[in-house]
Design a protein around this motif. Sequence first.
Motif, PDB file in Angstrom:
ATOM      1  N   ILE A  62      -4.665   5.770  -2.389  1.00  0.00           N
ATOM      2  CA  ILE A  62      -5.040   4.769  -3.370  1.00  0.00           C
ATOM      3  C   ILE A  62      -4.738   5.263  -4.785  1.00  0.00           C
ATOM      4  O   ILE A  62      -4.332   6.396  -4.988  1.00  0.00           O
ATOM      5  CB  ILE A  62      -6.535   4.393  -3.235  1.00  0.00           C
ATOM      6  CG1 ILE A  62      -7.424   5.625  -3.459  1.00  0.00           C
ATOM      7  CG2 ILE A  62      -6.808   3.784  -1.861  1.00  0.00           C
ATOM      8  CD1 ILE A  62      -8.930   5.293  -3.479  1.00  0.00           C
TER       9      ILE A  62
ATOM     10  N   GLU B 257      -6.874  -3.231  -4.410  1.00  0.00           N
ATOM     11  CA  GLU B 257      -6.373  -2.285  -3.406  1.00  0.00           C
ATOM     12  C   GLU B 257      -7.385  -1.984  -2.303  1.00  0.00           C
ATOM     13  O   GLU B 257      -7.013  -1.934  -1.123  1.00  0.00           O
ATOM     14  CB  GLU B 257      -5.929  -1.003  -4.096  1.00  0.00           C
ATOM     15  CG  GLU B 257      -5.110  -0.070  -3.219  1.00  0.00           C
ATOM     16  CD  GLU B 257      -4.560   1.097  -4.018  1.00  0.00           C
ATOM     17  OE1 GLU B 257      -3.374   1.443  -3.830  1.00  0.00           O
ATOM     18  OE2 GLU B 257      -5.301   1.667  -4.847  1.00  0.00           O
TER      19      GLU B 257
ATOM     20  N   LEU C 198       0.832  -1.193   0.000  1.00  0.00           N
ATOM     21  CA  LEU C 198       0.000   0.000   0.000  1.00  0.00           C
ATOM     22  C   LEU C 198       0.872   1.250   0.000  1.00  0.00           C
ATOM     23  O   LEU C 198       2.070   1.191   0.288  1.00  0.00           O
ATOM     24  CB  LEU C 198      -0.913   0.008   1.237  1.00  0.00           C
ATOM     25  CG  LEU C 198      -1.916  -1.142   1.344  1.00  0.00           C
ATOM     26  CD1 LEU C 198      -2.625  -1.103   2.689  1.00  0.00           C
ATOM     27  CD2 LEU C 198      -2.928  -1.101   0.197  1.00  0.00           C
TER      28      LEU C 198
END
Length: 297
Positions: free
Chosen positions: A62, A88, A37
């Motif tokens: 994101i 994600e 991430l």
Amino acid sequence: MLVTIQTKPDRPKWLKAPAPVGENYRELKSLVQDLKLHTVCESAACPNIGECWNQRTATFMILGNMCTRRCGFCAVQKGAPLEVDMDEPRRVAEAVALMGLKHAVITSVNRDDRRDGGAELFAMTIRAIHERVPGCQVEVLVPDFQGNYDAMRTVMEAGPEVLNHNTETVPRLYRTVRLGADYPRSLEMLAYAKSLRPETPTKSGLMLGLGETNDEVLRVMRDLRAHNVDILTLGQYLQPSKKHLPIVRYATLEEFAEFKKAGYEMGFAHVESGPLVRSSYHASDAVENGTSALRSA
């Protein structure tokens, strides 16, 4: 002919942030890496990363870590956008669960390459967190979606607890500070989000020290209130590198205090104003105060 050389203002001695160390910091860094991430804390070189990560709070970013715009203040990488990772949202929700968060903040790079500006992935992430961690509040810090109302509707229909979009600076400085952005458009998107879900607090923020005047800041604050923004953040711009816009001046602690006072007098439900304040600084406190104010209105 006299030539005036502009020198960088001295950084005030009181402008210090905790160093990014500690067990919680190391644990969170490992978690983010394991789940592949991105966080705006790292990508944008936030000065509060030490304090926030040691309190187990982070702002997830994101849609990759390559931005399609070239704002002069931002440390996030610019260039060709990465492929959208549809898994994600699940991984962000997993990180929120593992961290035990009660308030999660989600932002993104600008994705002007996508018709919806990435709104679909914002909506997917909001829903994934709500499903994985019931009761967790989700705050989203969204781009302007190039004025696409359908994109904003997609985000709002997913039910975020807070909708944040930063105006960043005063209109006069947009061409140098927010390349590709438009001040009236940002105000309109904030107002449209509020019209879709009046019970959801809206939020915006500005950086000080880029050459704006105090009167210009106050005018932006009044514009935000006129467009029904509930929560305001004001912080000092800190130059990420020599390639970025220079700091014109450091706002004083007294000025930050005066802006905070003025904000409450204008009717903001919550104001965070200080040199190290950033969009998600004390975010859970802001939404609690903002929601309470809306309920009592």
